[in-house]
Design a protein around this motif. Structure first.
Motif, PDB file in Angstrom:
ATOM      1  N   UNK A 136      15.238 -12.190   1.481  1.00  0.00           N
ATOM      2  CA  UNK A 136      13.791 -12.014   1.347  1.00  0.00           C
ATOM      3  C   UNK A 136      13.306 -12.379  -0.049  1.00  0.00           C
ATOM      4  N   UNK A 165       4.791 -14.281   8.113  1.00  0.00           N
ATOM      5  CA  UNK A 165       5.648 -13.088   8.044  1.00  0.00           C
ATOM      6  C   UNK A 165       5.053 -12.073   7.064  1.00  0.00           C
ATOM      7  N   UNK A 166       4.700 -12.611   5.895  1.00  0.00           N
ATOM      8  CA  UNK A 166       4.185 -11.758   4.830  1.00  0.00           C
ATOM      9  C   UNK A 166       2.814 -11.172   5.204  1.00  0.00           C
ATOM     10  N   UNK A 184       3.134  -8.133   7.316  1.00  0.00           N
ATOM     11  CA  UNK A 184       3.483  -6.937   6.541  1.00  0.00           C
ATOM     12  C   UNK A 184       2.274  -6.460   5.737  1.00  0.00           C
ATOM     13  N   UNK A 185       1.578  -7.421   5.119  1.00  0.00           N
ATOM     14  CA  UNK A 185       0.444  -7.081   4.264  1.00  0.00           C
ATOM     15  C   UNK A 185      -0.624  -6.282   5.018  1.00  0.00           C
ATOM     16  N   UNK A 186      -0.782  -6.563   6.297  1.00  0.00           N
ATOM     17  CA  UNK A 186      -1.793  -5.838   7.058  1.00  0.00           C
ATOM     18  C   UNK A 186      -1.190  -4.668   7.833  1.00  0.00           C
ATOM     19  N   UNK A 191       1.111  -4.608  10.146  1.00  0.00           N
ATOM     20  CA  UNK A 191       1.385  -4.808  11.572  1.00  0.00           C
ATOM     21  C   UNK A 191       2.877  -4.643  11.839  1.00  0.00           C
ATOM     22  N   UNK A 192       3.716  -5.323  11.076  1.00  0.00           N
ATOM     23  CA  UNK A 192       5.158  -5.114  11.213  1.00  0.00           C
ATOM     24  C   UNK A 192       5.610  -4.113  10.162  1.00  0.00           C
ATOM     25  N   UNK A 222      10.357  -6.407  11.406  1.00  0.00           N
ATOM     26  CA  UNK A 222      10.307  -7.389  10.321  1.00  0.00           C
ATOM     27  C   UNK A 222      11.432  -8.406  10.468  1.00  0.00           C
ATOM     28  N   UNK A 276       9.004  -8.982  -1.838  1.00  0.00           N
ATOM     29  CA  UNK A 276      10.316  -9.566  -2.142  1.00  0.00           C
ATOM     30  C   UNK A 276      11.422  -8.679  -1.570  1.00  0.00           C
ATOM     31  N   UNK A 294       0.348  -0.069   4.023  1.00  0.00           N
ATOM     32  CA  UNK A 294      -0.538  -1.223   4.210  1.00  0.00           C
ATOM     33  C   UNK A 294      -1.448  -0.991   5.401  1.00  0.00           C
ATOM     34  N   UNK A 334      -5.469  -0.340   5.292  1.00  0.00           N
ATOM     35  CA  UNK A 334      -6.360  -1.212   6.063  1.00  0.00           C
ATOM     36  C   UNK A 334      -7.418  -0.341   6.744  1.00  0.00           C
TER      37      UNK A 334
END
Ligand code: HEM
Ligand code: SF4
Ligand code: FES
Lengths: 202, 256
Positions: A91, A161-162, A165-167, A169-170, A176, B216, B237, B241
């Protein structure tokens, strides 16, 4: 505003998919018409260039979101201290690659837009099969375009993918991991479409 | 008999104070079975002579529990941040290179100042507010399964390894790093703590907060306590949201 950085980062993430990611996918698919011959490509490109309000579409769906994502992306890329040497986890390596492909894309996209859309805008060229065939005639340019397409498809796939994660969802490690496989597939499929189109011009 | 005594070689990045330049010093010491990095540092302290045969100042480092629960002895060993009390010499490649965790201000030699982590915990309100002017009585009970899960998150010892490993925690960014974020998830999971969960969420939505994470995932790979940091970050996250929309569109209720 207190949450300014949060909102700017979330906007950066969102724009990466909507509209930039969608535009990129569409762009590669339209280019893929080149594999069906000169006429098929010219028709597709003609259709895109003659959409109603095309200049507004370009400004609001492409230029502004892309410029925001690119310039904020450069800021993000240059405020990290990459450490893939000692922390060589998959990653982390993809994290570094996301930044390097982003930086390369700024150069590639600037050149690509200058060489195509800008030349059309100043009336120095016409957007058609021949224009791309002339550009890709030069093996160095072909290599540059291959690198550009691969950088863009990688950046979009890994960015997807990112984004997930940022939102939030995973979340689970499992989800992931499975999205890693899925985005690898996205990278491969989009790359095949993009590269096939490039070779259709030569 | 006759065989050369086995030795261990250490290379240590040293500095005398925060503002001074660093320098490397090499030490060779007799091998002992089962020695770890701290026992080697103790040996150097006992006999501070470097490989050039010169007497030097003893190397300073931080330690406390010696069993990987306090986090004080964290340093960069052969390039990776970890606890020196559980770093066994037998398992390390030689020469063993010791460096301070330079993400933090270096006090001297291998000692760093982790104050910023404690400041971050204050910033994100990583506590459960129970103080009042009168006895508030018992709080709501926590389901046992949830307690067991939360216990894993509570193992964080603020060692700083996850910050050192993170490419986004550096002098160009004010990112607070994974540990305080994980603490927000822990405190928000507490039945009483959850009564002020929006305050913590809004705190990590500020400068240098959650959004500075770039996934990362070095933190989760490096955490000595196996804390699911990246799951916590992704879960936060999602919660932020929702909080973002709630802040803008939500009604006037205090907590949701
Ligand atoms: C082909 C055009 C591009 C597309 C389709 C694209 C798409 C994306 C997507 C979907 C993400 C994931 C967002 C997230 O992590 O939530 C992303 C992240 C990122 N992009 Fe782009 N991008 C493009 C161009 C660029 C350019 C030109 C740069 C300039 C350096 C850039 C820099 C970045 C950086 C640094 C990130 C990581 C952000 C983070 O981890 O927080 N991108 N991009
Ligand atoms: S989360 Fe893990 S690595 Fe980070 S400070 Fe806590 S114990 Fe150390
Ligand atoms: S001395 Fe406490 S963790 Fe090493």
């Amino acid at each position: 505003m207190e949450n300014r950085e949060f909102l700017l980062r979330r906007l950066h993430s969102l724009l990466g998919i909507i509209p930039i990611g969608i535009f990129l996918t569409q762009h590669l698919i339209v280019n893929h018409f080149a594999t069906q011959g000169v006429e098929a490509f010219n028709n597709a490109s003609h259709f895109m260039a003659n959409l109603p309000f095309v200049i507004f579409l370009e400004i609001f769906v492409i230029y502004l979101p892309l410029m925001y994502h690119a310039f904020y992306g450069l800021y993000i890329a240059f405020t990290t201290k990459n450490n893939p040497g000692h922390y060589s986890y998959m990653r982390n390596i993809l994290f570094v690659a996301q930044r390097y492909t982003g930086i390369f894309l700024v150069i590639f996209i600037a050149w690509h837009v200058f060489e195509t859309r800008f030349q059309v805008a100043i009336g120095a060229a016409e957007a058609n099969f021949n224009m791309m065939a002339n550009i890709l005639d030069n093996p160095w340019m072909l290599a540059f375009y291959i690198a550009g397409v691969l950088a863009a498809t990688f950046h979009l796939a890994n960015g997807l993918w990112s984004f997930l994660v940022t939102w939030g969802i995973t979340q689970s490690e499992k989800s992931q991991r499975y999205t890693t496989y899925f985005t690898l597939l996205v990278f491969i499929v989009l790359s095949i479409i993009g590269i096939r189109a490039l070779f259709a011009f030569i | 008999m006759g065989e050369a005594a086995k030795t261990v070689i250490f290379e240590i990045e040293r500095r005398n104070s925060t503002d001074e330049n660093s320098y490397w010093e090499k030490f060779e010491l007799p091998y002992r079975a089962n020695m770890n990095v701290i026992s080697a540092l103790m040996e150097i302290r006992r006999n501070p002579v470097n490989t050039e045969g010169k007497k030097t100042t003893p190397v300073t480092w931080d330690m406390n529990c010696l069993e990987e629960v306090c986090g004080a002895c964290s340093m960069v060993i052969n390039g990776k941040a970890r606890q020196s009390c559980t770093a066994l010499v037998d398992q390390l490649e030689q020469p063993i290179r010791l460096q301070p965790m330079k993400t933090f201000p270096v006090v001297r030699d291998l000692i760093v100042d982790r104050s910023r982590m404690f400041d971050s915990l204050k910033k994100v309100k990583a506590w459960v507010p129970i103080d009042g002017t009168h006895d508030l009585g018992e709080g709501p009970r926590m389901p046992e399964r949830k307690r067991q899960w939360a216990y894993e998150l509570s193992k964080c010892m603020t060692c700083g390894v996850c910050l050192e490993a993170c490419p986004n925690v550096n002098d160009k960014s004010d990112f607070i790093g994974a540990a305080p974020l994980s603490q927000v998830r822990l405190m928000n999971a507490h039945p009483t703590g959850s009564m002020t969960r929006d305050e913590r969420l809004n705190a990590i939505m500020g400068e240098g907060g959650l959004a500075s994470c770039g996934n990362s995932q070095n933190c989760v790979e490096s955490c000595p306590k196996g804390i699911p940091l990246t799951t916590s970050i992704a879960a936060l996250n999602r919660e932020t949201t929702v909080q973002m929309f709630r802040n803008f569109f939500g009604s006037d209720h205090a907590v949701g």
